[in-house]
Design a protein around this motif. Structure first.
Motif, short mmCIF file in Angstrom:
data_model
loop_
_atom_site.label_atom_id
_atom_site.label_comp_id
_atom_site.label_asym_id
_atom_site.label_seq_id
_atom_site.Cartn_x
_atom_site.Cartn_y
_atom_site.Cartn_z
N GLU A 37 51.95 50.09 23.66
CA GLU A 37 52.57 48.77 23.78
C GLU A 37 53.65 48.76 24.86
N ASN A 40 51.82 48.35 27.99
CA ASN A 40 51.34 46.97 28.09
C ASN A 40 52.48 46.02 28.48
N MET A 41 53.67 46.26 27.93
CA MET A 41 54.81 45.42 28.28
C MET A 41 55.14 45.55 29.76
N ARG A 44 52.81 43.48 31.71
CA ARG A 44 53.10 42.05 31.61
C ARG A 44 54.32 41.66 32.44
N LEU A 141 64.70 44.38 27.42
CA LEU A 141 63.55 44.19 26.55
C LEU A 141 63.65 45.13 25.36
N SER A 143 62.64 47.57 22.58
CA SER A 143 61.57 48.46 22.13
C SER A 143 62.17 49.62 21.35
N ARG A 153 62.07 39.40 23.33
CA ARG A 153 61.43 38.32 24.09
C ARG A 153 60.14 38.83 24.72
N GLU A 154 59.20 37.91 24.95
CA GLU A 154 57.95 38.28 25.58
C GLU A 154 58.19 38.82 26.99
N ALA A 155 57.55 39.95 27.30
CA ALA A 155 57.78 40.63 28.58
C ALA A 155 57.38 39.77 29.77
N THR A 156 56.38 38.93 29.62
CA THR A 156 55.94 38.07 30.72
C THR A 156 57.06 37.14 31.17
N VAL A 157 57.76 36.58 30.19
CA VAL A 157 58.84 35.64 30.49
C VAL A 157 60.02 36.36 31.13
#
Length: 369
Positions: A37, A40-41, A44, A141, A143, A153-157
């Protein structure tokens, strides 16, 4: 490592491979934060950075699989002809699997001229980066185990807001938030904490994490939010201290005090007795009562007290600048500058009007990290 050219936009990434995997999660039966994950972050985050014109990403290597996952993703992404990611380079540095890796990576990222560093970790990881590079802006972020300082918060944002700032579409005044910190001094040693400094009766650092509430004697916090998880939740059970407020809080624990219930780790509710709680004003040095024991900084024991030196603590407003994601995105909307390429520059960015390819052959010496 080459220094950035005036028109090159560099962003750093530090993903702590050990975050979210400590004894507090194991004893509370909480799930660990998986390596897959974290990889994956990072992916993103890379998407928005590439779309908005970041040229290069410098990333801390590791031996747990995060780096290997990113290398595989880069090859797949390049072959699929998807929107370009920045060129990713793994820092050429030894891997010790200690917090020294984070220190070295942060300093190399700052020296290379990065606009900011994206940090994946908990309170402790962010503290280490802030200690190594006090003025380097951080995009945070969560983790880790205790995630009070970093954003959940979502990593994309986060990647989008980071790209807007790094490419100069929005200014530092619009994108960054100032933070408080605690400075702990003992003898000739000085350390910082971003959220809390906890004094315990435990003589040795040991496993570092504080998970025995009965050992806690004093707690100092920069801020205390009602929904926090971690040691600052003890202070929050007494009084809410705003993150952007001027003061902090000093709490003394002991028998006969006011009973409170606080979630000090995932799955762990601590019964605490609060003897006294007083405001911690900025710039005022406060003596730590205990002469023996240890001090945990942002949840991890770092300083042993052997009785030979008086320890002091003070609050100041010289904490690291962090990316305020909602404010950054709101500023971009107001300016109308959240499109990919070819738009007016705000503060001398290197956002470009042409796409750029990703070279999947990245630091061959580090491919097996």
């Amino acid at each position: 490592m080459p220094i950035a050219s005036p028109r090159e936009v560099i962003v750093g990434i530090v993903a702590n491979p050990a975050s979210g995997r400590d004894i507090r999660r194991l004893t509370a039966k909480a799930s660990v934060f998986p390596t897959a994950e974290k990889a994956n972050m990072v992916q993103r985050v890379l998407g928005p950075l590439g779309r908005l014109g970041v040229d290069r990403v410098l990333m801390m290597p590791d031996k747990t699989g995060i780096s290997a996952g990113i290398v595989r993703a880069l090859r797949t992404h390049h072959a699929s002809r998807l929107p370009p990611w920045p060129q990713v380079e793994f820092l050429d540095m030894p891997i010790t699997e200690t917090q020294e890796d984070t220190v070295r990576a942060a300093r190399m990222i700052e020296a290379a001229g990065a606009a900011l560093v994206v940090v994946l970790g908990g309170d402790g990881t962010h503290r280490v980066v802030a200690s190594a590079c006090p003025t380097l802006p951080m995009a945070t972020l969560s983790s880790g185990t205790n995630n009070v300082f970093p954003d959940l918060r979502e990593a994309t944002v986060v990647g989008l807001a980071a790209a807007l700032f790094a490419t100069g579409r929005i200014t530092a005044d619009e994108a960054l938030r100032a933070n408080k910190r605690l400075v702990v001094s003992c003898g000739g040693r000085e350390e910082i904490a971003l959220v809390d400094a906890c004094v315990t009766r435990l003589d040795h650092i040991g496993a570092r994490a504080v998970w025995e509430p009965s050992s806690i004697t004093e707690l100092f916090v920069t801020f205390a939010e009602p929904d926090a998880i971690g040691l600052s939740a003890i202070a929050a059970a007494v009084e809410t201290v705003p993150r952007d407020g001027e003061h902090g809080l000093h709490v003394r624990c002991g028998e006969g005090g006011r009973p409170v219930l606080a979630p000090i780790a995932p799955g762990v509710l601590a019964d605490m007795d609060i003897v006294e709680a007083t405001r911690l004003e900025a710039g005022v040095s406060c003596p730590i009562a205990a002469r023996h024991g240890s001090i945990a900084l942002d949840g991890e024991r770092e300083i042993e007290l052997d009785g030979s030196e008086q320890a002091w603590i003070r609050l100041d407003h010289a904490g690291p600048p962090t990316l305020d994601v909602p404010a950054a995105l709101a500023a971009a909307r107001t300016r109308g500058v959240s499109q990919p390429f070819g738009l007016p520059q705000v503060v001398g960015s290197s956002a470009r009007g042409d796409s750029h390819s990703v070279d999947p052959t990245i630091n061959p010496k580090r491919r097996q990290s």
